[in-house]
Design a protein around this motif. Structure first.
Motif, mmCIF file in Angstrom:
data_model
loop_
_atom_site.group_PDB
_atom_site.id
_atom_site.type_symbol
_atom_site.label_atom_id
_atom_site.label_comp_id
_atom_site.label_asym_id
_atom_site.label_seq_id
_atom_site.Cartn_x
_atom_site.Cartn_y
_atom_site.Cartn_z
ATOM 1 N N ASP A 66 0.874 -1.165 0.000
ATOM 2 C CA ASP A 66 0.000 0.000 0.000
ATOM 3 C C ASP A 66 0.915 1.219 0.000
ATOM 4 O OD1 ASP A 66 -2.167 1.652 0.077
ATOM 5 O OD2 ASP A 66 -2.853 1.053 2.064
ATOM 6 N N LEU A 67 1.000 1.878 -1.151
ATOM 7 C CA LEU A 67 1.939 2.979 -1.333
ATOM 8 C C LEU A 67 1.210 4.311 -1.441
ATOM 9 C CD1 LEU A 67 4.185 1.218 -3.988
ATOM 10 C CD2 LEU A 67 4.645 1.477 -1.542
ATOM 11 N N ASP A 68 1.887 5.353 -1.063
ATOM 12 C CA ASP A 68 1.331 6.701 -1.141
ATOM 13 C C ASP A 68 1.532 7.239 -2.560
ATOM 14 O OD1 ASP A 68 0.164 9.088 -0.421
ATOM 15 O OD2 ASP A 68 2.001 9.907 0.466
ATOM 16 N N LEU A 69 0.895 6.585 -3.524
ATOM 17 C CA LEU A 69 0.957 6.979 -4.926
ATOM 18 C C LEU A 69 -0.447 7.133 -5.461
ATOM 19 C CD1 LEU A 69 3.753 4.564 -6.226
ATOM 20 C CD2 LEU A 69 3.983 6.993 -5.699
ATOM 21 N N SER A 70 -0.605 8.015 -6.414
ATOM 22 C CA SER A 70 -1.903 8.261 -7.027
ATOM 23 C C SER A 70 -1.972 7.618 -8.410
ATOM 24 C CB SER A 70 -2.121 9.779 -7.172
ATOM 25 O OG SER A 70 -1.210 10.300 -8.134
ATOM 26 N N TYR A 71 -3.150 7.648 -8.979
ATOM 27 C CA TYR A 71 -3.350 7.183 -10.357
ATOM 28 C C TYR A 71 -2.381 7.908 -11.289
ATOM 29 C CZ TYR A 71 -5.723 6.284 -14.792
ATOM 30 O OH TYR A 71 -6.007 5.918 -16.078
ATOM 31 N N ASP A 72 -2.255 9.210 -11.125
ATOM 32 C CA ASP A 72 -1.355 9.995 -11.974
ATOM 33 C C ASP A 72 0.106 9.590 -11.792
ATOM 34 O OD1 ASP A 72 -3.469 11.397 -13.098
ATOM 35 O OD2 ASP A 72 -3.269 13.099 -11.731
ATOM 36 N N ASP A 73 0.489 9.224 -10.566
ATOM 37 C CA ASP A 73 1.856 8.759 -10.322
ATOM 38 C C ASP A 73 2.133 7.458 -11.083
ATOM 39 O OD1 ASP A 73 2.400 10.871 -8.514
ATOM 40 O OD2 ASP A 73 1.649 9.683 -6.817
ATOM 41 N N VAL A 74 1.161 6.545 -11.055
ATOM 42 C CA VAL A 74 1.314 5.273 -11.769
ATOM 43 C C VAL A 74 1.385 5.535 -13.268
ATOM 44 C CG1 VAL A 74 0.229 3.040 -12.262
ATOM 45 C CG2 VAL A 74 0.172 3.979 -9.938
ATOM 46 N N ARG A 75 0.541 6.418 -13.743
ATOM 47 C CA ARG A 75 0.537 6.764 -15.173
ATOM 48 C C ARG A 75 1.886 7.351 -15.588
ATOM 49 N NH1 ARG A 75 -3.405 7.126 -18.966
ATOM 50 N NH2 ARG A 75 -3.037 8.599 -20.651
ATOM 51 N N LEU A 76 2.434 8.233 -14.767
ATOM 52 C CA LEU A 76 3.731 8.838 -15.073
ATOM 53 C C LEU A 76 4.850 7.788 -15.072
ATOM 54 C CD1 LEU A 76 5.439 11.337 -15.649
ATOM 55 C CD2 LEU A 76 5.571 11.706 -13.170
ATOM 56 N N ALA A 77 4.820 6.870 -14.100
ATOM 57 C CA ALA A 77 5.843 5.824 -14.032
ATOM 58 C C ALA A 77 5.790 4.929 -15.270
ATOM 59 C CB ALA A 77 5.663 4.991 -12.766
ATOM 60 N N LEU A 78 4.589 4.573 -15.699
ATOM 61 C CA LEU A 78 4.455 3.748 -16.907
ATOM 62 C C LEU A 78 4.836 4.539 -18.154
ATOM 63 C CD1 LEU A 78 1.300 1.753 -15.926
ATOM 64 C CD2 LEU A 78 3.428 0.737 -16.733
ATOM 65 N N THR A 79 4.486 5.810 -18.196
ATOM 66 C CA THR A 79 4.890 6.653 -19.329
ATOM 67 C C THR A 79 6.403 6.671 -19.457
ATOM 68 O OG1 THR A 79 2.937 8.077 -19.156
ATOM 69 C CG2 THR A 79 4.854 9.011 -20.259
ATOM 70 N N ASP A 98 -1.561 6.553 -26.038
ATOM 71 C CA ASP A 98 -2.573 6.834 -25.013
ATOM 72 C C ASP A 98 -3.420 5.599 -24.716
ATOM 73 O OD1 ASP A 98 -1.765 9.438 -24.550
ATOM 74 O OD2 ASP A 98 -3.255 10.319 -25.900
ATOM 75 N N ASP A 99 -3.781 4.849 -25.747
ATOM 76 C CA ASP A 99 -4.557 3.616 -25.546
ATOM 77 C C ASP A 99 -3.751 2.593 -24.753
ATOM 78 O OD1 ASP A 99 -6.744 4.626 -26.904
ATOM 79 O OD2 ASP A 99 -6.305 3.550 -28.774
ATOM 80 N N LEU A 100 -2.501 2.395 -25.142
ATOM 81 C CA LEU A 100 -1.628 1.462 -24.443
ATOM 82 C C LEU A 100 -1.484 1.866 -22.981
ATOM 83 C CD1 LEU A 100 0.562 -0.809 -24.305
ATOM 84 C CD2 LEU A 100 2.204 0.946 -25.011
ATOM 85 N N LEU A 101 -1.228 3.127 -22.757
ATOM 86 C CA LEU A 101 -1.032 3.634 -21.404
ATOM 87 C C LEU A 101 -2.286 3.444 -20.559
ATOM 88 C CD1 LEU A 101 1.158 4.909 -19.711
ATOM 89 C CD2 LEU A 101 0.401 7.142 -20.517
ATOM 90 N N ASP A 102 -3.447 3.793 -21.098
ATOM 91 C CA ASP A 102 -4.704 3.609 -20.367
ATOM 92 C C ASP A 102 -4.891 2.150 -19.959
ATOM 93 O OD1 ASP A 102 -5.356 6.303 -20.605
ATOM 94 O OD2 ASP A 102 -6.728 5.998 -22.293
ATOM 95 N N GLN A 103 -4.651 1.240 -20.889
ATOM 96 C CA GLN A 103 -4.820 -0.196 -20.605
ATOM 97 C C GLN A 103 -3.846 -0.669 -19.533
ATOM 98 O OE1 GLN A 103 -4.421 -2.372 -24.274
ATOM 99 N NE2 GLN A 103 -6.013 -1.157 -25.276
ATOM 100 N N GLU A 104 -2.602 -0.273 -19.647
ATOM 101 C CA GLU A 104 -1.586 -0.754 -18.706
ATOM 102 C C GLU A 104 -1.761 -0.162 -17.314
ATOM 103 O OE1 GLU A 104 0.424 -3.283 -19.178
ATOM 104 O OE2 GLU A 104 -0.254 -3.483 -21.244
ATOM 105 N N VAL A 105 -2.164 1.095 -17.224
ATOM 106 C CA VAL A 105 -2.405 1.696 -15.907
ATOM 107 C C VAL A 105 -3.563 0.971 -15.223
ATOM 108 C CG1 VAL A 105 -3.189 3.770 -14.687
ATOM 109 C CG2 VAL A 105 -1.452 3.962 -16.473
ATOM 110 N N GLU A 106 -4.650 0.775 -15.939
ATOM 111 C CA GLU A 106 -5.817 0.094 -15.364
ATOM 112 C C GLU A 106 -5.469 -1.324 -14.933
ATOM 113 O OE1 GLU A 106 -8.649 1.513 -14.491
ATOM 114 O OE2 GLU A 106 -7.898 3.403 -15.308
ATOM 115 N N GLN A 107 -4.747 -2.038 -15.777
ATOM 116 C CA GLN A 107 -4.367 -3.410 -15.452
ATOM 117 C C GLN A 107 -3.425 -3.444 -14.248
ATOM 118 O OE1 GLN A 107 -1.637 -5.669 -18.059
ATOM 119 N NE2 GLN A 107 -3.297 -7.167 -18.181
#
Length: 136
Positions: A66-79, A98-107
């Protein structure tokens, strides 16, 4: 937010285990080659491993934290991961990226959200399974 991180916990419990990723780094499911799609127990191991976002190395076990990270943090890390590995929008196109990123963040978020922090999980293609429950 609960996320998967590389761990050496549980390594060796199953034949073919490996951990080349950095302990504690964020991981995601990553891509699977055609060989492992046919037989995830053989091939290169990508069908049963998580990929480290920083090291770009793999592990067959991941720890739920359980990390102090947000959705945007995960998106940035994957980007950052995709851009540094040559899969950025300038290479595959902005819409595809954008499609790839959306899928990978959600997954990435979905794979961790069902487990308790401290649980060790493994992967087989597009599913994540419990290898060791969280110690209470």
């Amino acid at each position: 937010m609960k996320l998967l991180t590389a761990t050496r916990e549980g390594q060796g419990d199953r034949g073919g285990d490996f951990c080349f990723a950095v302990e504690g780094e964020l991981v995601f499911a990553g891509f699977v080659c055609a060989t492992d799609r046919r037989d995830p127990a053989g091939g290169c191991g990508c069908g049963r491993a998580f990929s480290g976002l920083s090291s770009r190395k793999a592990t067959t076990t991941a720890l739920v934290r359980d990390l102090d990270l947000s959705y945007d943090d995960v998106r940035l890390a994957l980007t950052d991961h995709f851009v540094t590995t040559g899969m950025g929008p300038d290479v595959i196109g902005a819409l595809e990226f954008d499609d790839l990123l959306d899928q990978e963040v959600e997954q990435t978020i979905r794979y961790a959200e069902v487990w308790q922090p401290g649980a060790v999980v493994g992967r087989r293609l597009d599913s994540v399974h419990l290898r060791a429950p969280a110690v209470r």
